[in-house]
Design a protein around this motif. Structure first.
Motif, PDB file in Angstrom:
ATOM      1  N   VAL A 473       0.862  -1.183   0.000  1.00  0.00           N
ATOM      2  CA  VAL A 473       0.000   0.000   0.000  1.00  0.00           C
ATOM      3  C   VAL A 473       0.901   1.235   0.000  1.00  0.00           C
ATOM      4  N   HIS A 474       0.264   2.410  -0.092  1.00  0.00           N
ATOM      5  CA  HIS A 474       1.042   3.644  -0.241  1.00  0.00           C
ATOM      6  C   HIS A 474       0.735   4.602   0.906  1.00  0.00           C
ATOM      7  N   PRO A 475       1.295   4.383   2.099  1.00  0.00           N
ATOM      8  CA  PRO A 475       1.099   5.347   3.178  1.00  0.00           C
ATOM      9  C   PRO A 475       1.757   6.682   2.854  1.00  0.00           C
ATOM     10  N   VAL A 476       1.289   7.732   3.496  1.00  0.00           N
ATOM     11  CA  VAL A 476       1.833   9.073   3.255  1.00  0.00           C
ATOM     12  C   VAL A 476       3.333   9.102   3.510  1.00  0.00           C
ATOM     13  N   TYR A 477       3.765   8.416   4.557  1.00  0.00           N
ATOM     14  CA  TYR A 477       5.183   8.425   4.928  1.00  0.00           C
ATOM     15  C   TYR A 477       6.068   7.879   3.807  1.00  0.00           C
ATOM     16  N   SER A 478       5.560   6.896   3.084  1.00  0.00           N
ATOM     17  CA  SER A 478       6.357   6.318   1.999  1.00  0.00           C
ATOM     18  C   SER A 478       6.540   7.303   0.851  1.00  0.00           C
ATOM     19  N   VAL A 479       5.689   8.333   0.791  1.00  0.00           N
ATOM     20  CA  VAL A 479       5.775   9.337  -0.271  1.00  0.00           C
ATOM     21  C   VAL A 479       6.583  10.554   0.185  1.00  0.00           C
ATOM     22  N   VAL A 480       6.266  11.069   1.389  1.00  0.00           N
ATOM     23  CA  VAL A 480       6.903  12.307   1.845  1.00  0.00           C
ATOM     24  C   VAL A 480       8.193  12.051   2.614  1.00  0.00           C
ATOM     25  N   GLY A 481       8.450  10.795   2.986  1.00  0.00           N
ATOM     26  CA  GLY A 481       9.677  10.472   3.701  1.00  0.00           C
ATOM     27  C   GLY A 481       9.753  11.159   5.052  1.00  0.00           C
ATOM     28  N   GLU A 482      10.891  11.774   5.335  1.00  0.00           N
ATOM     29  CA  GLU A 482      11.139  12.355   6.659  1.00  0.00           C
ATOM     30  C   GLU A 482      10.693  13.814   6.753  1.00  0.00           C
ATOM     31  N   LEU A 483       9.609  14.162   6.048  1.00  0.00           N
ATOM     32  CA  LEU A 483       9.119  15.542   6.086  1.00  0.00           C
ATOM     33  C   LEU A 483       8.789  15.976   7.510  1.00  0.00           C
ATOM     34  N   PHE A 484       8.075  15.111   8.254  1.00  0.00           N
ATOM     35  CA  PHE A 484       7.705  15.473   9.619  1.00  0.00           C
ATOM     36  C   PHE A 484       8.947  15.659  10.491  1.00  0.00           C
ATOM     37  N   GLY A 485       9.919  14.777  10.324  1.00  0.00           N
ATOM     38  CA  GLY A 485      11.149  14.900  11.094  1.00  0.00           C
ATOM     39  C   GLY A 485      11.842  16.226  10.859  1.00  0.00           C
ATOM     40  N   TRP A 486      11.895  16.668   9.607  1.00  0.00           N
ATOM     41  CA  TRP A 486      12.536  17.944   9.312  1.00  0.00           C
ATOM     42  C   TRP A 486      11.688  19.114   9.791  1.00  0.00           C
ATOM     43  N   LEU A 487      10.358  18.981   9.734  1.00  0.00           N
ATOM     44  CA  LEU A 487       9.494  20.063  10.215  1.00  0.00           C
ATOM     45  C   LEU A 487       9.640  20.272  11.716  1.00  0.00           C
ATOM     46  N   ILE A 488       9.687  19.175  12.473  1.00  0.00           N
ATOM     47  CA  ILE A 488       9.845  19.354  13.916  1.00  0.00           C
ATOM     48  C   ILE A 488      11.244  19.866  14.252  1.00  0.00           C
ATOM     49  N   SER A 489      12.218  19.536  13.416  1.00  0.00           N
ATOM     50  CA  SER A 489      13.562  20.081  13.627  1.00  0.00           C
ATOM     51  C   SER A 489      13.562  21.595  13.395  1.00  0.00           C
ATOM     52  N   ILE A 490      12.858  22.035  12.349  1.00  0.00           N
ATOM     53  CA  ILE A 490      12.720  23.476  12.095  1.00  0.00           C
ATOM     54  C   ILE A 490      11.960  24.126  13.243  1.00  0.00           C
ATOM     55  N   GLY A 491      10.916  23.432  13.718  1.00  0.00           N
ATOM     56  CA  GLY A 491      10.158  23.945  14.863  1.00  0.00           C
ATOM     57  C   GLY A 491      11.024  24.118  16.090  1.00  0.00           C
ATOM     58  N   PHE A 492      11.913  23.179  16.318  1.00  0.00           N
ATOM     59  CA  PHE A 492      12.818  23.286  17.470  1.00  0.00           C
ATOM     60  C   PHE A 492      13.744  24.491  17.316  1.00  0.00           C
ATOM     61  N   VAL A 493      14.270  24.690  16.118  1.00  0.00           N
ATOM     62  CA  VAL A 493      15.139  25.852  15.871  1.00  0.00           C
ATOM     63  C   VAL A 493      14.371  27.144  16.130  1.00  0.00           C
ATOM     64  N   PHE A 494      13.113  27.188  15.708  1.00  0.00           N
ATOM     65  CA  PHE A 494      12.289  28.374  15.961  1.00  0.00           C
ATOM     66  C   PHE A 494      12.109  28.599  17.452  1.00  0.00           C
ATOM     67  N   ILE A 495      11.870  27.516  18.205  1.00  0.00           N
ATOM     68  CA  ILE A 495      11.689  27.633  19.656  1.00  0.00           C
ATOM     69  C   ILE A 495      12.946  28.196  20.316  1.00  0.00           C
ATOM     70  N   VAL A 496      14.100  27.691  19.908  1.00  0.00           N
ATOM     71  CA  VAL A 496      15.360  28.217  20.448  1.00  0.00           C
ATOM     72  C   VAL A 496      15.515  29.693  20.096  1.00  0.00           C
ATOM     73  N   GLY A 497      15.231  30.041  18.850  1.00  0.00           N
ATOM     74  CA  GLY A 497      15.345  31.426  18.417  1.00  0.00           C
ATOM     75  C   GLY A 497      14.400  32.345  19.174  1.00  0.00           C
ATOM     76  N   TRP A 498      13.167  31.871  19.367  1.00  0.00           N
ATOM     77  CA  TRP A 498      12.182  32.679  20.097  1.00  0.00           C
ATOM     78  C   TRP A 498      12.600  32.870  21.554  1.00  0.00           C
ATOM     79  N   ALA A 499      13.138  31.818  22.164  1.00  0.00           N
ATOM     80  CA  ALA A 499      13.581  31.917  23.556  1.00  0.00           C
ATOM     81  C   ALA A 499      14.724  32.922  23.689  1.00  0.00           C
ATOM     82  N   ILE A 500      15.650  32.902  22.730  1.00  0.00           N
ATOM     83  CA  ILE A 500      16.758  33.861  22.754  1.00  0.00           C
ATOM     84  C   ILE A 500      16.230  35.282  22.588  1.00  0.00           C
TER      85      ILE A 500
END
Length: 521
Positions: A473-500
């Protein structure tokens, strides 16, 4: 009357200074967290323990000054991880086990430290997002490209919740880690707000709504999504009657000291596998699979076994997957750990080496495939399955059935490792067949449902038969790959930036406030 800047300064000061909290029970929370962490990672996973352990770690750190609190958390996590990982590799020296457990404990402590440092710069329910972004991003960035695999993912603790694990079909493992961490930070936020309904109702509604959507998605996906009706009859044969410990400590050394006696010991094992394959082919098997290192020995002996296996496959009209381990003068106890797949013409169509469990060569590894009347077939050996950096090729290449012959090294691994395989099936939309020596054999459909299992340590006739769906079958993850992983990584960078930014702004306002109160004449 306070102006906008003054109100912002006061709120930022209150938020930044609300920690450490006053909690006379803080050391009790530390002890509870340490005990629960033993059952969160490693060999003894428990879903409830994994949910609650993070709650109490966060509570303890929020109630202590950063330096002392983090030091004690490190001690607790190191001790917990030494215990939980102790039996992963029983042949490792004691010092190696202590060092590995200590490294894991220190690594797991880092997201809690980052949360403690950053969370004070956020107000209200928004503060609950600091820990999940930090925790999930840290896990993604350390495990996804890691040559030691994803064994240490928090997500695997939720192996028993099939509705929740469907989230991995979109986000991969990192989505489960995010949800569990958000639960922990939300509970702490409610705790810190004194559980006052007027103050927590909106945030609680947001979290509960998100969880409801996630669980409903899982329920609907399982209720209305099925692979195509075609299936293939696969037989797994497990005739290995010794453990990896016995191989490492008795049998392999015998191959060095008395090769003739070693060959006499291994020949009956070869015969059991070959005769069982003939029997299962006659019983209607379309694919027969042996477990990892089913036959082990000198190259000339295993070459002879393969010749006979090719004849059996040709005569029986079956696909035959053989796990073997070639040893010799310049090879260690694991030697050449290979998976050989033979087609009904008796030809070898796949012959590949194992690249795990410490896969420093995985970045260049290509998973071979073969097209069959039963769908596209591929195979990886045992813990090779734990490396998403490589296994993503399964969905990219349209594999329908993934063979995963395995051999569990310890009794603790029997359960722990089998809990991980369904996640891979969900992520990549592939059926998995996992015959396992000294462990639990599994047949898993593309939605993570267990279609059959067999514990080879508890049965006399170790043959595992199943009709396995043979369409991916074709789950979303098999198509977009590690998109969520990179998005939460960007989110973490934003959190650090906002805290600073908030920290600098509050300092600027702190300097400006006295001047505003006492203007120069």
């Amino acid at each position: 009357m306070l102006n906008k800047n003054e109100r912002s300064f006061i709120m930022a000061t209150i938020s930044a200074n609300r920690y450490p909290l006053r909690d006379r029970w803080s050391y009790l929370w530390l002890v509870i967290a340490a005990v629960l962490m033993v059952f969160t990672y490693g060999m003894y996973r428990n879903p409830m323990a994994a949910c609650l352990a993070q709650v109490f770690i966060i509570r303890f750190l929020h109630s202590r000054k950063v330096g002392r609190g983090y030091f004690l958390i490190c001690l607790a996590l190191v001790l917990a991880n030494i215990i939980s990982w102790w039996n992963l590799m029983p042949t490792n020296p004691t010092l190696v086990r202590i060092i590995m457990g200590s490294i894991f404990g220190l690594l797991y402590s880092i997201p809690f430290l980052l949360d403690r440092v950053l969370v004070g710069r956020f107000n209200g329910f928004a503060s609950t997002l600091v820990f999940p972004f930090t925790r999930a991003a840290f896990e993604f960035l350390t495990l996804w490209p890691n040559p030691m695999g994803t064994y240490g993912s928090l997500a695997y603790s939720q192996f028993s919740s099939l509705y929740l694990t469907q989230l991995t079909s979109i986000t991969g493992l990192w989505g489960i880690t995010f949800v569990l961490s958000w639960f922990a930070s939300t509970v702490n936020w409610i705790w810190e707000e004194g559980m006052l309904w007027q103050r927590i109702r909106r945030g609680l509604a947001v979290f509960a709504g998100a969880m409801l959507i996630i669980l409903l998605f899982g329920m609907l996906r399982l209720a209305y999504s099925y692979p195509q009706p075609d299936s293939v009859r696969i037989h797994g044969i497990v005739e290995t009657d010794y453990t990896r410990y016995e191989w490492e400590t008795n049998m392999f050394p015998l191959s060095k000291t008395d090769p003739v006696a070693f060959q006499a010991m291994m020949t009956p094992v070869y015969e059991r596998y070959l005769q069982a394959t003939i029997r299962e082919a006659q019983a209607g098997a379309q694919i027969v699979v042996w477990p990892e290192v089913a036959v082990e020995g000198f190259r000339e002996d295993l070459d002879a076994v393969l010749v006979r296996a090719q004849d059996i496959a040709r005569q029986g009209g079956i696909y035959l997957a053989v796990g073997l381990n070639v040893i010799g003068p310049n090879l260690g106890s694991e030697g050449e750990n290979r998976l050989v797949i033979i087609d009904p013409r008796g030809e070898i169509v796949i012959n590949q080496l194992k690249y795990g469990c410490m896969a420093f060569n995985m970045y260049d590894f290509t998973i071979p495939t073969v097209d069959t009347p039963y769908g596209r077939l591929a195979g990886v050996i045992c813990c090779d399955l734990d490396f998403p950096y490589v296994i993503r090729q399964v969905s990219q290449n349209g594999v329908d059935i993934l063979l995963n012959p395995s051999f569990e090294p310890t009794a603790e691994n029997i359960v722990a490792h089998s809990q991980m395989a369904p996640f891979t099936a969900i992520e990549y939309g592939v059926s998995i067949f996992r015959p396992t020596s000294q462990g639990i054999s599994l047949a898993i459909d593309p939605f993570g449902r267990i279609l059959g299992s067999m514990n080879s340590t508890r049965v006399d006739e170790r043959v595992f038969v199943v009709q396995l769906p043979n369409h991916h079958v074709h789950p979303v993850y098999s198509v977009v790959g590690e998109l969520f992983g990179w998005l939460i990584s960007i989110g973490f960078v934003f959190i650090v930036g906002w805290a600073i930014y908030r920290n600098r702004k509050s300092r600027t306002q702190a300097i400006a406030a006295p001047e505003a109160q006492h203007p120069s004449a």
